[in-house]
Design an enzyme around this catalytic site. Sequence first.
Site, PDB file in Angstrom:
ATOM      1  N   GLY A  39       0.810  -1.210   0.000  1.00 16.08           N
ATOM      2  CA  GLY A  39       0.000   0.000   0.000  1.00 16.08           C
ATOM      3  C   GLY A  39       0.847   1.265   0.000  1.00 16.08           C
ATOM      4  N   HIS A  45       4.399   1.997  -8.143  1.00  9.95           N
ATOM      5  CA  HIS A  45       3.479   0.849  -8.101  1.00  9.95           C
ATOM      6  C   HIS A  45       2.588   0.832  -9.347  1.00  9.95           C
ATOM      7  CE1 HIS A  45       4.114   1.465  -3.627  1.00  9.95           C
ATOM      8  NE2 HIS A  45       4.364   0.183  -3.749  1.00  9.95           N
ATOM      9  N   GLN A  69       7.959  -9.177   7.911  1.00  7.53           N
ATOM     10  CA  GLN A  69       9.176  -8.709   7.253  1.00  7.53           C
ATOM     11  C   GLN A  69       9.777  -7.468   7.904  1.00  7.53           C
ATOM     12  OE1 GLN A  69       7.009  -8.016   3.397  1.00  7.53           O
ATOM     13  NE2 GLN A  69       8.396  -6.296   3.205  1.00  7.53           N
ATOM     14  N   ARG A 197       8.009   5.222   1.693  1.00  5.49           N
ATOM     15  CA  ARG A 197       8.649   5.853   2.850  1.00  5.49           C
ATOM     16  C   ARG A 197       8.951   7.336   2.618  1.00  5.49           C
ATOM     17  NH1 ARG A 197      10.701   1.696   6.363  1.00  5.49           N
ATOM     18  NH2 ARG A 197      10.369  -0.283   5.342  1.00  5.49           N
TER      19      ARG A 197
HETATM   20  O1  PAF Z   1       8.063  -4.693  -1.788  1.00  4.96           O
HETATM   21  C1  PAF Z   1       7.078  -4.766  -1.023  1.00  4.96           C
HETATM   22  O2  PAF Z   1       6.219  -3.879  -0.984  1.00  4.96           O
HETATM   23  C2  PAF Z   1       6.950  -5.984  -0.117  1.00  4.96           C
HETATM   24  O3  PAF Z   1       8.199  -6.415   0.322  1.00  4.96           O
HETATM   25  C3  PAF Z   1       6.152  -7.131  -0.758  1.00  4.96           C
HETATM   26  C4  PAF Z   1       6.846  -7.682  -1.983  1.00  4.96           C
HETATM   27  C5  PAF Z   1       4.765  -6.648  -1.133  1.00  4.96           C
HETATM   28  C6  PAF Z   1       6.006  -8.285   0.242  1.00  4.96           C
HETATM   29  O4  PAF Z   1       5.328  -7.879   1.402  1.00  4.96           O
END
Ligand code: PAF
Length: 292
Positions: A39, A45, A69, A197
Amino acid sequence: MGDKINVAMEVIRSSDALRQRLAGFSTAGRKIGFVPTMGALHKGHISLIKHALGENDVVVASIFVNPTQFNDPKDFDRYPVSTENDIRMLDEAGCTLLFLPAPDEVYPPDAPKPVVPDLGKLDRVMEGQFRPGHFSGVAMVLERFFSLVQPHQAYFGEKDYQQLMVVKHLAALRFPDLTIRPVPTMREKDGLAMSSRNLLLTPEDRRNASFIPAFLHTLPNEMATKTPAELKATASQYFANHGIQLEYLEFADGVTLQPIHSWNDSSDPRAFIAAYAGKVRLIDNVSLNPKE
Ligand code: PAF
């Protein structure tokens, strides 16, 4: 909330509903492209979505801020969320379907967590070293998403180049029919790599952050007279003079990601940076391959 927004794109929140819907696409012989995201979407994106739309019949995106993560809980808490805006952006871009799961849908409390394969040496350097466990978390969530969505192709930005290589490795081991498609980094006018970010940067930190791409830009010239070690030795001070705290500057092979000590060590050298602009950790990388 998200599913009340009036958009053409389907928004699905449960894994079961997603499985059913995608079975319909598979039966109809549709080629599925997948764009996983956390998001706080930006043009980078949308570029992934556009690439996926150009090469598939159906494009599935996911938005899930994956807790496994984040090695730093504060980083997870601070991660920007803008779901309604994200839904509008995906819809406008022509995305077919958004999977927007709650954590229990991705990691059901009664189910074992997906087992992450050995990531070779890819997760022991750079981000793997400074963010222990990060790539296991990425591999865990993607293992789950790839199994659920069963895409033909999945799209990842080169900005997270090490992630891209880890995902290629994961796909080769576990999802041999899946093609991982790299998409070039999208940059702001001053060269700063687009990142969710960036939204967290103060105006001053945002200005300072432009030193990261500016530095990367100088490297092809610098390589003519300096070794990797010489460049690394002076970099921290150089960054500090521009208000940026360098975490690492690494030169590594673009395939193995192992550090190089001389420019002749690799036919595909790349430079990788992680640095703090204020409290915000940013990463970037460029190819130093003269053929690119
Ligand atoms: O790059 C990201 O935004 C994340 O690391 C991903 C690939 C969606 C996995 O949570």
